[in-house]
Design a protein around this motif. Structure first.
Motif, PDB file in Angstrom:
ATOM      1  N   SER A   1      36.472  40.015  35.041  1.00 43.33           N
ATOM      2  CA  SER A   1      37.193  41.157  35.597  1.00 43.33           C
ATOM      3  C   SER A   1      37.578  40.916  37.057  1.00 43.33           C
TER       4      SER A   1
ATOM      5  N   PRO B   1      41.202  37.639  38.426  1.00 42.93           N
ATOM      6  CA  PRO B   1      42.533  37.762  39.032  1.00 42.93           C
ATOM      7  C   PRO B   1      42.434  38.007  40.530  1.00 42.93           C
ATOM      8  N   ASN B   2      41.436  38.788  40.902  1.00 40.90           N
ATOM      9  CA  ASN B   2      41.200  39.072  42.298  1.00 40.90           C
ATOM     10  C   ASN B   2      40.917  37.800  43.082  1.00 40.90           C
TER      11      ASN B   2
ATOM     12  N   ASN C   1      43.908  35.576  43.275  1.00 42.44           N
ATOM     13  CA  ASN C   1      45.037  36.190  43.946  1.00 42.44           C
ATOM     14  C   ASN C   1      46.269  36.370  43.084  1.00 42.44           C
ATOM     15  N   PHE C   2      46.067  36.830  41.891  1.00 41.30           N
ATOM     16  CA  PHE C   2      47.228  37.269  41.127  1.00 41.30           C
ATOM     17  C   PHE C   2      46.840  38.525  40.371  1.00 41.30           C
ATOM     18  N   SER C   3      47.835  39.255  39.909  1.00 39.27           N
ATOM     19  CA  SER C   3      47.500  40.501  39.227  1.00 39.27           C
ATOM     20  C   SER C   3      48.126  40.506  37.840  1.00 39.27           C
TER      21      SER C   3
ATOM     22  N   ASP D   1      49.545  42.806  34.668  1.00 35.38           N
ATOM     23  CA  ASP D   1      49.968  44.141  34.241  1.00 35.38           C
ATOM     24  C   ASP D   1      49.699  44.284  32.763  1.00 35.38           C
TER      25      ASP D   1
ATOM     26  N   TYR E   1      43.881  48.143  31.820  1.00 35.93           N
ATOM     27  CA  TYR E   1      43.323  46.884  32.316  1.00 35.93           C
ATOM     28  C   TYR E   1      41.823  46.747  32.040  1.00 35.93           C
TER      29      TYR E   1
END
Ligand SMILES: Nc1ncnc2c1ncn2[C@@H]1O[C@H](COP(=O)(O)OP(=O)(O)OP(=O)(O)O)[C@@H](O)[C@H]1O
Ligand SMILES: [Mg+2]
Lengths: 244, 363, 263
Positions: A81, A84-85, A88-90, A92, A110
């Protein structure tokens, strides 16, 4: 022990939140079903590559399976979880939402996605081991016999080994099927998923009757797991081949 | 400075000792194989002896490395001293091992071990420097998290796991015996217990004991109460699973074994105690090692109610700097892995092979 | 008249509806060897297990040196130390080395010290010529060696008599000889034995009497010569013919062994 209310009143107070229990339960089962079946596919893939794959594929499958089986699910959940943090990407994720009992009921967003994904990745590794066990128990003799009558490697696995292995795996696989619902509660730790355990948490804070709340959760799980085991038992009996 | 030590030194020393131990075992194994290809039986027995003696070797090494870390506070000097001393000691112990195994002359075995140790020395110096460079300079965060987890979480995790497993063994054996040998009422009681606690998620159990029944550990400190309820929940559930493991194992001891025991005049207790149980324990080993892995992994749930253990500690580290959260989870996962994988391998896969060799368990 | 070591009188046994033994009676004297044979499923194993009280008989009495062992309050465990048993499938304790297999009864049942028990066990292993295999686990031994350890295990308890339940029928042909040789030696040394076997050569060499059992009844009994010369019932003749086809070769083998002994 001091109770403000007698156990029966406590139960009634907690059961007033039946809609929350129900939606939470539905969400838990929803995640469970996805995790179980996609996990099965992943497990099948892993087991096949571990048993019949080429050297490198085999090694990759082994490493994956052993790492997943050797580490706690909570750590995996947190790891994925926050991934992505960290990178450094997110992502959708489509949000699917319906209305149930006058409250919005999210089927996918999410956190739910992360929960299901982790459960799939986790359960896949465990199911792979059960499947591999049944491949081993079918034995190499069957494969050799199939090759001897001129079947290709793929089709002898597909038509000879797999049908036998899938029947044999049911008893041990039902272990995993009964294990998984109990581990779905961990999705609670991601936060923001309104599954049974978070609902229970909410209810026990509102009513301040934790014992009654968790007893109801326990009973719900007991019933579910008993039903699942019974169901798989009958399937096993139906599909069994005499003499196997 | 005297008596001041860095955990990192102990870690390095430990890793080094393990390396020496592993290399030692594998080289002797290889050597034995070369010597005894014809007679596998002799090789089996001598290998067992070898492992036992090598364990002494390892413990000795660990002692040395830890005691040295108290006196020296320069990493490189420490590493070199530790290596030299442990190598000298290893040569002596190794020589004795070889002498014992092959009843060779002491000088001859001394030469043999000496040459092995020289090779090991080179390898482990190189590895040691690589370790220092990677964890000291390239990934300092990893070693920081690792040390943090080990310092504040590891002991607690091990404590929780050990106590729950012990509780589980006692419960599991009792339940298994109740289901197999006791009367009908006890049979139903035991199987009901199994059904019940195999059906409830562990997290729910933990919450029932900690939040739902806060009174059960009234005599303990509040924080210890949480710990106790976690151990209780883990132990109770593990008992349900271990009961199955032991029951299966007892059932898979051949009927003929019991009859043979009776035919030489053993009574029920004796044949159970001396014939069935020892075999059942060996057969249960693989399943039991899995259960151990499950318990140590699930001890991570303890963090959920605020008991300190590795996962919670790692989470705390992660919250220090959120970018490092995933990293700290990865590191804690690795630590768990190091505690589960070797055990399930050694007692699982290896034991299964061993059982097959002994012809035990089904058949 | 001498009191028989073992007296079986009117023993019957049924499993559910199936009656496996019907009024079986015979005596066994001290230092005597008797052989029981008969078709598969005729109740031979059941008879031995009744004598050892592993499956107590439904009806009838069994006397060991005049003591009724089927009486209700007999201590079966002490009885069983006096009746050794050798099993068809060896049933060696899989987790114990050969020497421990033999000595565990001495230590745990007879309460001997370890050293003492080992000495006795070693002697027993010596009688079956297996001393150099003492440190091996059963799975590391051949079938013949395993069965010899089984015999040593029974011997070590110094029983009054030893029951053999088809000791060679689970063995490869080339391993049968070594087990039979051990049994011959025992018989010649005066061990009381009750043997279920189809090795007619062995029977002829040492048995004082042969009992033919079919469907739980002793149909015919007599000396080995009686059976080889003039068996009366057709059932026996037919069975012996079948045996001849199957086992004829071993008999010759045993004859050879016998002759070797004489020389
Ligand atoms: N525990 C049992 N329960 C029910 N029936 C049994 C049991 N043991 C044996 N039987 C039956 O009793 C009969 C006699 O069995 P027994 O083992 O004594 O025969 P046997 O003469 O030793 O045969 P074999 O030569 O095959 O060993 C068989 O029909 C068998 O099916
Ligand atoms: Mg039989």
């Amino acid at each position: 022990m001091i109770f403000q209310a007698n156990p029966f009143e406590q139960l009634l107070a907690v059961l007033a939140y039946w809609d929350r229990f129900l939606t939470g339960f539905l969400l838990t089962m929803w995640m469970y079903v996805w995790a179980l079946f996609l996990g099965f596919l992943l497990g099948l893939l892993l087991a096949l590559s571990r048993q019949y794959g080429h050297f490198f594929i085999q090694k990759i499958a082994i490493i994956y399976i052993e790492i997943i089986r050797g580490t706690p699910l909570i750590a995996q959940l947190f790891f994925i979880s926050f991934l992505p943090n960290a990178l450094n990407f997110s992502i959708d994720i489509m949000i699917i939402e319906t209305n149930l009992f006058n409250r919005s009921f999210r089927l996918l967003d999410y956190p739910i996605f992360v929960g299901i994904l982790t459960l799939i990745l986790n359960s896949g590794a465990y199911q792979a081991e059960y499947l591999r066990g049944s491949f081993v128990s079918v034995g190499t003799g069957q494969l050799e016999a199939a090759r001897a009558i001129g079947m290709s490697r793929f089709s002898s696995i597909r038509h000879i080994v797999l049908p036998q292995a899938l029947r044999r795996v049911i008893p041990s696989w039902s272990n995993e099927a009964a294990y998984l619902p109990k581990y779905t509660v961990l999705v609670y730790f991601i936060g923001g998923v309104e599954e049974l355990f978070s609902q229970a948490d909410y209810i026990q804070h509102r009513t301040s009757f934790p014992f009654a709340t968790y007893i109801i959760v326990a009973i719900l799980f007991l019933i579910t797991i008993t039903l699942i085991s019974k169901l798989l038992d009958t399937i096993h009996k139906r599909t069994s081949i005499p003499g196997l | 400075m005297l008596f001041q030590t860095d955990l990192r030194y102990i870690g390095m020393g430990t890793i080094n000792s393990f390396l020496i131990f592993l290399f030692g075992i594998y080289i002797i194994k290889w050597f034995l194989k070369k010597k005894n290809t014809a007679n596998t039986k002799v090789w089996d027995i001598s290998f067992n002896k070898n492992i036992r003696l090598s364990l002494i070797w390892l413990i000795f090494n660990l002692l040395i490395s830890v005691s040295f870390s108290f006196f020296i506070n320069n990493v490189i000097v420490y590493l070199l001293t530790q290596l030299c001393v442990s190598i000298v000691s290893d040569i002596f112990i190794g020589a004795i091992i070889v002498q014992k195994l092959f009843s060779k002359h002491l000088v001859e075995s001394f030469k043999f071990v000496f040459s092995i140790q020289l090779i090991l020395f080179g390898i482990s110096i190189i590895l040691g420097f690589l370790l220092i460079i990677t964890f000291g300079y390239i990934f300092p965060e990893i070693s920081d998290v690792l040390l943090f987890i080990i310092e504040f979480g590891l002991l607690s995790t091990i404590f929780i796991t050990a106590l729950s497993l012990i509780m589980g063994i006692v419960l599991g054996l009792t339940l298994a015996i109740m289901r197999l040998y006791a009367g009908k009422e006890l049979y139903w009681l035991a199987s009901g217990y199994e059904k019940l606690f195999r059906g409830i998620p562990l997290l729910v159990l933990i919450f029932i004991f900690s939040a739902g029944l806060p009174g059960i550990f009234w005599y303990l400190e509040p924080l210890d109460r949480l710990l106790a309820s976690v151990i209780l929940a883990l132990g109770i559930r593990s008992g349900a699973y271990q009961s199955q493991i032991f029951r299966g194992a007892i059932l898979s001891v051949n009927r003929g074994q019991l009859e043979a025991a009776q035919s030489i005049g053993m009574n029920k207790m004796q044949s159970f105690r001396y014939i069935v149980l020892p075999q059942a324990f060996r057969i249960a080993m693989p399943g039991w090692s899995n259960e151990y892995a499950v318990v140590i992994k699930d001890s991570s749930f303890a963090g959920a109610i605020g008991t300190f253990e590795m996962t919670l500690v790692a989470t705390i580290w992660g919250y220090r700097s959120v970018e490092l959260f995933t990293l700290s989870m990865g590191v804690v996962a690795i630590v768990y892995f190091l505690f589960t994988f070797p055990v399930t391998q050694l007692f699982g896969q290896q034991q299964v092979k061993k059982l097959k060799k002994l012809g035990m368990g089904g058949g | 008249m001498v009191e028989p070591l073992l007296r079986v009188s009117d023993v019957s046994k049924s499993y559910d509806e199936l009656q496996v033994l019907k009024d079986v009676s015979f005596d066994l004297l001290e230092r005597d060897v008797k052989v029981i044979f008969g078709p598969s499923g005729s109740g031979k194993s059941t008879l031995l297990r009744c004598i050892n009280m592993l499956n107590p008989p439904d009806k009838g009495k069994i006397f060991l040196r005049g003591n009724n062992i089927t009486a209700p309050k007999v201590d079966l465990n002490t009885i069983r130390t006096r009746i050794g048993m050798v099993f068809q499938h060896f049933n060696l304790f899989a987790h114990l080395k050969a020497i421990d297999n033999v000595s565990i009864g001495l230590r745990r049942v007879k309460g001997l010290k370890k050293q003492e028990a080992y000495e006795k066990a070693f002697k027993a292993l010596d009688r079956v010529k297996l001393t150099e295999w003492a440190d091996h686990y059963p799975a590391q031994l051949s079938g013949g060696q395993q069965q010899r350890v089984g015999i040593a295990r029974a011997l070590a308890m110094e029983p009054d008599l030893i029951l053999f339940d088809e000791p060679t029928s689970a063995l490869d042909p080339e391993l049968i000889g070594e087990v039979l040789q051990v049994m011959l030696d025992l018989a010649k040394a005066g061990t009381t034995m009750l043997v279920v076997t189809h090795e007619m050569g062995f029977a002829r060499a040492v048995a004082s009497e042969l009992l033919f059992i079919d469907k739980g009844i002793i149909i015919e009994r007599g000396t080995p010569e009686h059976f080889s010369v003039s068996p009366t019932s057709d059932r026996v003749k037919q069975f012996l013919q079948q045996l001849d086809v199957l086992y004829g070769s071993h008999e010759k083998l045993l004859d050879i062994l016998d002759e070797e002994e004489k020389i």
